[in-house]
Design a protein around this motif. Structure first.
Motif, PDB file in Angstrom:
ATOM      1  N   LYS A  41      73.342  39.201  84.444  1.00 56.36           N
ATOM      2  CA  LYS A  41      74.419  40.002  85.042  1.00 56.36           C
ATOM      3  C   LYS A  41      74.408  41.450  84.533  1.00 56.36           C
ATOM      4  CE  LYS A  41      77.579  37.241  83.429  1.00 56.36           C
ATOM      5  NZ  LYS A  41      76.666  36.386  82.637  1.00 56.36           N
ATOM      6  N   THR A  42      74.370  41.595  83.219  1.00 60.52           N
ATOM      7  CA  THR A  42      74.368  42.948  82.652  1.00 60.52           C
ATOM      8  C   THR A  42      73.094  43.689  83.035  1.00 60.52           C
ATOM      9  OG1 THR A  42      75.814  42.329  80.826  1.00 60.52           O
ATOM     10  CG2 THR A  42      74.445  44.267  80.483  1.00 60.52           C
ATOM     11  N   THR A  43      71.983  42.965  83.051  1.00 62.10           N
ATOM     12  CA  THR A  43      70.713  43.579  83.464  1.00 62.10           C
ATOM     13  C   THR A  43      70.827  44.092  84.892  1.00 62.10           C
ATOM     14  OG1 THR A  43      69.562  42.020  82.030  1.00 62.10           O
ATOM     15  CG2 THR A  43      68.229  43.178  83.665  1.00 62.10           C
ATOM     16  N   PRO A  82      81.023  50.048  80.433  1.00 58.74           N
ATOM     17  CA  PRO A  82      80.016  49.119  79.918  1.00 58.74           C
ATOM     18  C   PRO A  82      80.612  47.949  79.140  1.00 58.74           C
ATOM     19  CG  PRO A  82      80.004  51.136  78.640  1.00 58.74           C
ATOM     20  CD  PRO A  82      81.034  51.320  79.714  1.00 58.74           C
ATOM     21  N   GLN A  83      79.779  46.921  78.909  1.00 60.91           N
ATOM     22  CA  GLN A  83      80.225  45.693  78.231  1.00 60.91           C
ATOM     23  C   GLN A  83      80.635  45.986  76.799  1.00 60.91           C
ATOM     24  OE1 GLN A  83      77.356  42.464  78.354  1.00 60.91           O
ATOM     25  NE2 GLN A  83      78.903  40.995  77.713  1.00 60.91           N
ATOM     26  N   SER A  84      79.782  46.646  76.071  1.00 59.88           N
ATOM     27  CA  SER A  84      80.208  47.082  74.747  1.00 59.88           C
ATOM     28  C   SER A  84      79.714  48.499  74.630  1.00 59.88           C
ATOM     29  CB  SER A  84      79.578  46.230  73.663  1.00 59.88           C
ATOM     30  OG  SER A  84      78.185  46.390  73.710  1.00 59.88           O
ATOM     31  N   LEU A 162      82.218  47.665  86.410  1.00 53.36           N
ATOM     32  CA  LEU A 162      82.795  47.205  85.150  1.00 53.36           C
ATOM     33  C   LEU A 162      82.078  45.951  84.656  1.00 53.36           C
ATOM     34  CD1 LEU A 162      85.712  47.331  87.346  1.00 53.36           C
ATOM     35  CD2 LEU A 162      86.303  48.351  85.170  1.00 53.36           C
ATOM     36  N   ASP A 163      81.685  45.944  83.376  1.00 60.70           N
ATOM     37  CA  ASP A 163      81.055  44.764  82.796  1.00 60.70           C
ATOM     38  C   ASP A 163      82.064  44.055  81.900  1.00 60.70           C
ATOM     39  OD1 ASP A 163      79.287  42.833  82.048  1.00 60.70           O
ATOM     40  OD2 ASP A 163      77.776  44.195  81.243  1.00 60.70           O
ATOM     41  N   GLU A 164      82.595  42.951  82.361  1.00 59.70           N
ATOM     42  CA  GLU A 164      83.602  42.167  81.644  1.00 59.70           C
ATOM     43  C   GLU A 164      84.772  43.023  81.141  1.00 59.70           C
ATOM     44  OE1 GLU A 164      82.143  39.280  78.884  1.00 59.70           O
ATOM     45  OE2 GLU A 164      80.185  39.241  79.854  1.00 59.70           O
ATOM     46  N   PRO A 165      85.482  43.653  82.070  1.00 62.59           N
ATOM     47  CA  PRO A 165      86.549  44.571  81.672  1.00 62.59           C
ATOM     48  C   PRO A 165      87.723  43.889  80.985  1.00 62.59           C
ATOM     49  CG  PRO A 165      86.635  44.167  84.032  1.00 62.59           C
ATOM     50  CD  PRO A 165      85.366  43.559  83.537  1.00 62.59           C
TER      51      PRO A 165
HETATM   52 MG   LIG Z   1      76.386  40.648  80.014  1.00 69.09          MG
END
Ligand SMILES: [Mg+2]
Ligand SMILES: Nc1ncnc2c1ncn2[C@@H]1O[C@H](COP(=O)(O)OP(=O)(O)OP(=O)(O)O)[C@@H](O)[C@H]1O
Length: 266
Positions: A41-43, A82-84, A162-165
């Motif tokens: 997913k993040t990729t 971003p996620q982190s 948004l990545d896991e907001p």
């Molecule tokens: Mg991810």
């Protein structure tokens, strides 16, 4: 299409993690990408935001091939949470939200009245103005998350990625943030694409879902199309019950247990 990915293949060195992913996001949609840990997913978001090169496939932003688009043009259309995120220790919240304008500016070091107005509006919309003079490094994880969303909104994008907001947010702040995104979609014609692990929030807020599994799209469509017991078994290896919550008029997933695998792993 606002954003379109065609036949995306991507790898980390010789480890191919996306095997031909197609994705369409139309203007005004709120699309959720779901799927198990490590499934790509993040990729995929990195590819869609132009951060990661692909082996194959193309990404189009408003019909234009993203490869070759100048960063500033991309930043005028797309904002990313971003996620982190690394946060520089000596930046105040005000500094961080201002960075949202930086990518869009013509005169890099000169703030225009439009910049100021966008920053103030982002503070109000995300209800983060009380953090304004604090150091970003001294906020809690959830507070920081809200500030990063404020930064993205200050950018005044057409599409928000948004990545896991909601990962660090308590239940009330989850509602606030996803409600805000939905409101911006309704009122300002924003488009949004997010990765989210919480299937019930995904079902409730997203107009469409894409279920990734081992680097391919296992299912896409409405929450009803995607969140089936069978798909959840395949993608997550769990048994579940999927029902409609009458109060919310949305699907509600209850995970029952891990599937028993015919292997020795526990
Ligand atoms: Mg991810
Ligand atoms: N920088 C990297 N270098 C090498 N391999 C990576 C790197 N980042 C991710 N991977 C690998 O690529 C695969 C997909 O990772 P990705 O981060 O896209 O997963 P994800 O679906 O976002 O997972 P999660 O839900 O845990 O965030 C995983 O197997 C992961 O180990």
């Amino acid at each position: 299409m606002m954003l379109r990915a065609i036949g995306i293949r991507a790898s980390y060195r010789d480890n191919v993690v996306l095997h031909g992913v197609d994705l369409d996001v139309a203007p005004g949609e709120f699309v959720g990408i779901i799927g198990s840990n490590g499934t790509g997913k993040t990729t995929l978001l990195k590819v869609l935001t132009g951060v990661k090169p692909t082996l194959d496939g193309t990404v189009e932003l408003e019909g234009r091939n993203m490869r070759g688009l100048p960063r500033r043009e991309i930043a005028a259309i797309m904002a990313v949470v971003p996620q982190s995120s690394f946060v520089p220790p000596l930046f105040t919240v005000e500094d961080v939200v201002s960075i949202g304008r930086y990518a869009r500016r013509e005169h890099r070091f000169q703030e225009s009245p439009a910049d100021r107005a966008a920053i103030e509006k982002a503070f109000v919309l995300t209800d983060t103005v009380r953090f304004r003079d604090r150091l970003i490094s001294e906020l809690s994880g959830g507070e920081r998350q809200e500030v990063l969303i404020a930064r993205a909104i200050a950018q005044e994008p057409k599409i928000l990625i948004l990545d896991e907001p909601t990962a660090n947010l308590d239940v009330r702040h989850q509602m606030k943030i996803l409600g805000l995104v939905r409101r911006l979609i309704g009122e300002k014609g924003l488009t949004a694409l997010m990765v989210i692990h919480d299937l019930n929030l995904a079902a409730r807020f997203c107009s469409r879902l894409v279920l990734l599994h081992e680097g391919t799209v296992l299912a896409k469509g409405t929450p009803e199309d995607v969140l089936t017991k069978q798909n959840l078994e395949l993608a997550y290896g769990v048994t579940s019950s999927v029902e409609r919550n009458a109060v919310l008029d949305a699907l509600q997933v209850t995970v029952i247990d891990c599937l028993q695998k015919n292997t020795k792993e526990s």
